[in-house]
Scaffold this motif. Sequence first.
Motif, PDB file in Angstrom:
ATOM      1  N   PHE A 338      -2.627  -2.819  -0.487  1.00 49.93           N
ATOM      2  CA  PHE A 338      -1.087  -2.532  -0.510  1.00 49.93           C
ATOM      3  C   PHE A 338      -0.541  -2.789  -1.738  1.00 49.93           C
ATOM      4  CE2 PHE A 338      -1.451  -2.429   4.391  1.00 49.93           C
ATOM      5  CZ  PHE A 338      -0.684  -1.085   4.440  1.00 49.93           C
ATOM      6  N   PHE A 339      -0.905  -3.728  -2.380  1.00 54.11           N
ATOM      7  CA  PHE A 339      -0.385  -4.091  -3.825  1.00 54.11           C
ATOM      8  C   PHE A 339      -0.716  -2.930  -4.619  1.00 54.11           C
ATOM      9  CE2 PHE A 339       0.089  -6.220  -7.772  1.00 54.11           C
ATOM     10  CZ  PHE A 339       1.136  -7.102  -7.592  1.00 54.11           C
ATOM     11  N   CYS A 340      -1.912  -2.465  -4.687  1.00 49.90           N
ATOM     12  CA  CYS A 340      -2.317  -1.203  -5.350  1.00 49.90           C
ATOM     13  C   CYS A 340      -1.241  -0.063  -5.186  1.00 49.90           C
ATOM     14  CB  CYS A 340      -3.639  -0.866  -5.078  1.00 49.90           C
ATOM     15  SG  CYS A 340      -4.695  -2.059  -5.961  1.00 49.90           S
ATOM     16  N   ALA A 341      -0.930   0.033  -3.873  1.00 48.91           N
ATOM     17  CA  ALA A 341       0.071   1.222  -3.352  1.00 48.91           C
ATOM     18  C   ALA A 341       1.155   0.976  -4.095  1.00 48.91           C
ATOM     19  CB  ALA A 341      -0.101   1.147  -1.914  1.00 48.91           C
ATOM     20  N   GLY A 342       1.536  -0.162  -4.069  1.00 46.62           N
ATOM     21  CA  GLY A 342       3.044  -0.500  -4.751  1.00 46.62           C
ATOM     22  C   GLY A 342       3.029  -0.387  -6.274  1.00 46.62           C
TER      23      GLY A 342
END
Lengths: 481, 480
Positions: A338-342
């Motif tokens: 999810f950090f990557c998605a952010g």
Amino acid sequence: MLQYLILLPLAGAIASYFAGRQSSSAPRIVALAVSVATLGIAAAVLRAAPAQGFMKEQLSLSWIPSLDIGFTLGADALSAALVGLTALLVLVSVLASWDVEHRSGSYHAYLLCMLAGLMGVFTALDLFLFFLFWEIVLIPAFMLVNGWGGENRKYAAMKLLIYTHLGSLLMLVGFLLMYAQTHTFSMLEMRQLLGGESMEYRTLVFLLVFAGFAFKIPLVPFHSWLPDAYSQAPTPVTILLAGVLSKMGAYGLVRVALGILPAEFAVFAKAIAIMALVTVFYAAFCALAQNEVKRLLAFSSLSHMGFLVLGVASLSFIGMKGAIFQMVSHGLIIALLFFCAGMLAARGYELRISRLGGVLRSSPLLGWVIVFASMASLGLPGLSGFVAELSILLGLFREYPVLAGIAVLSLPLTAGYYLWFLQRSIYGGDAGLRRSGVTMVEFLPVAVLVALITLLGVYPAPFMELVGSIAGQLVNAVGGG
Amino acid sequence: MLAELLPEILLIGAALLLVLLQGFCGRDACAKLSGYISLAACGGALLLVSLHSGAGVERVLIPEIIKLDAFSLFFKLLFLTLSFLVILGSLDAVKRYRMGGEYYTMLLFTTFGMLIASMAVDLAVLYIAVELATISTFALAAFRKDRQGAEAGVKYFVIGALSSALVLFGISLLYGIAGSTSLTAIAEALGSSSGPVASLAVVFLIAGFGYKIAAVPFHMWAPDTYQGAPSTVTAFLAGATKKMAFLALMRIFIVALPGLVESWAMLFAVLAVLTMTVGNLVALVQSNIKRMLAYSSVAQAGYVLVAFAVLSSKADLTLAAGAALLHMFVHAIMKGGAFLAVAAAGSAIAGRDISDFAGLGRRMPVTAFTLSIFLLSLAGIPFFAGFVSKFLILMASVSAGGAYIALGVLLVINSVISLYYYAKVIRVMYFEGGEVHRAEEPVMLVAALVVSAIIVLYVGIFPESAIQLAKSSAASLFTP
């Protein structure tokens, strides 16, 4: 020491709110300082965690004596592991929200309130207290989704609030039925007093308590709030929802449903395993069909949580160790994803898979991190996800070979939707413009998460040893091996 | 005996003084002065009562007619606290509604009637005290001189008269059986026999008081009255007047009719299910905040009725009755506070629709913040007082076992439904509405809101003393 895990974030929340009235960048400094300090305390808790034994009381204050309710906190290896995970992921979440400017005081105050509540859930030794913290985590989550979420946030926030509130109140009725028979809310005493044939309404109690956890984990068919909440929440909050809040359910399942009601758990173990298996497959197929990155990750997370529950339901030593391992491993991996998605969103990518493509060329480092995280999630040997899922499958084979055989089939499915996702979004596509590089604030959490996932994958022995004793105790109580 | 009645004497003295005062000063000055006098009288009475309360207080002031026990002290505390808060808040609101000193006079008369009702152990005295308290509120409810205000007043009056008639009829039936209006004498005469006449009396009493507590299906007047009356008066009606009817119900049914517990508890169980379910479902679709709070009030009365139903079980009866008492107290403060917050918002916002409250969080931060506290407490979120009392009711019903567990589960499901409409208001206040200007918040109302919020938080975080007080007050009902 444990009380500071709760008090410090609470104080930080108040400080952050007032800092927000002065400037919009001050709250993040406060939140960063508080979450770093909390991580420090959590590390100390983890070091001091007794390798042996179920929860030990560390703080006990009389609170509501007329109802036999005490403010008692304690920790064992299981709690300590989750306390550590929570502190780490909240820090990651604070760093992920570095560019939140809109009402940043309230935003960070809610984040820190959530941290305090989560710490309470994982250390409470009194069921009443456990329930209070469990419930109170919902309010900041609701506010965060509502105030800073995506387009459809109102609907998602309300759904999250109502569904999980229903689950927790049903759980409360179960707790009260347990209290009616033991006249104590202490988990340790209940563990001694309850269980077995003599217990009244034993099926009802178990089902009520289980419902609370099933809503939170969640298991199919209690999951319908999840895709909306995960995809509409601001990404830093999704990190917490998927990484930690889902673990509340898993923790409750292990600590309360199995830890206090072992005999009843054993009766329902197979049914729970089947439910978990359905969750694994249902979520995997749904993930296959998603065109939105965050929704795909949401369903992937759901599928992996199903795997975790499979490990618990196997009631075998190795499966239980795998499940506890999976709590931490899944927390780390899903947070990284999810950090990557952010990070993608921050660079102006559209988070529709069909509109992505060529990330590896336009943002090479980010692209590689996404590849790494996806590999970790699909269970590449050498990374933590593999160790967890292998242990769970081994445990399951011992107890329910047929179910295990079916569960294995989900692995290629998981690999399938991740590889297809990578193919469509990371590779190929137009070369496009070179997007901005990874900043220091982003690099740090990514590096830590990557390192931990690798470390746990390559050398899982110390962690397995840490949780070995508690896993053994939980399993022995139901006569498993 | 006079020492024990000092709070009542203080109130009636102040009320009569206010009547005299009207002739000697101008309208506006008089309203102001009356406000402060009644605030002082109420505060003084509250102080006296709280000094008095504690374990082991039981004085028979007039044998079989008036008795001061822990139960009556608990309700005195409730009524006086709420009157104090409402008078405090009214100091601001009076100007807006162009109300004179007579407003305070009637508030004091009402409170006086309630205090007497809390001590009455005789049906005739109880009835008269209840009427004294109710008649003044008829005028209060009709204070707004527009169409809605008139509708509020007329509906309230007609229903009030009807319900009093029903109650009176029930009382006369009981008198016919026992030959006395004293509660203990009735209990002795009835024993455990449940003849048709006694059952009829039970039905009439429940129907009569059912109107006063706005239990479904006797609730139709409440939303209109609560909406049409000035918000400060609504705070009083929902917070205090309703609790007086509950008080009468508890006194009559627990002391005089313990032998018929099986039948009346059954009726209360049915009423509880209807009241909480209908109240919550209808509240879901309200767009006017006062109507929403009114239906929420209906639903909350249902929760109290759950505790009443549990009284027929073999479980801990003081827990059930204590839970009911605590929920009444907490509800008085949180619902009273919520209506006072609506009154405060009224100084800057013309409408009363929930959508009119958009952006209130930035416009009137204290009002919005305290209103959020009251709403979360009403929803039963932990660390707020409403959670503690609802938890006690749930505990009482669940530990009674059997069908009472089902009642508890229904309560829980209702609680989940209610969270939706409470959370909606909070969302509107904080996350909707564009740019808004900071508005001035009325000082006295804010003071009342802050005091109420502190009570709600204190009871929520440190519930021990409140639980003990409620339980010991309830216990005094069961000891003859």
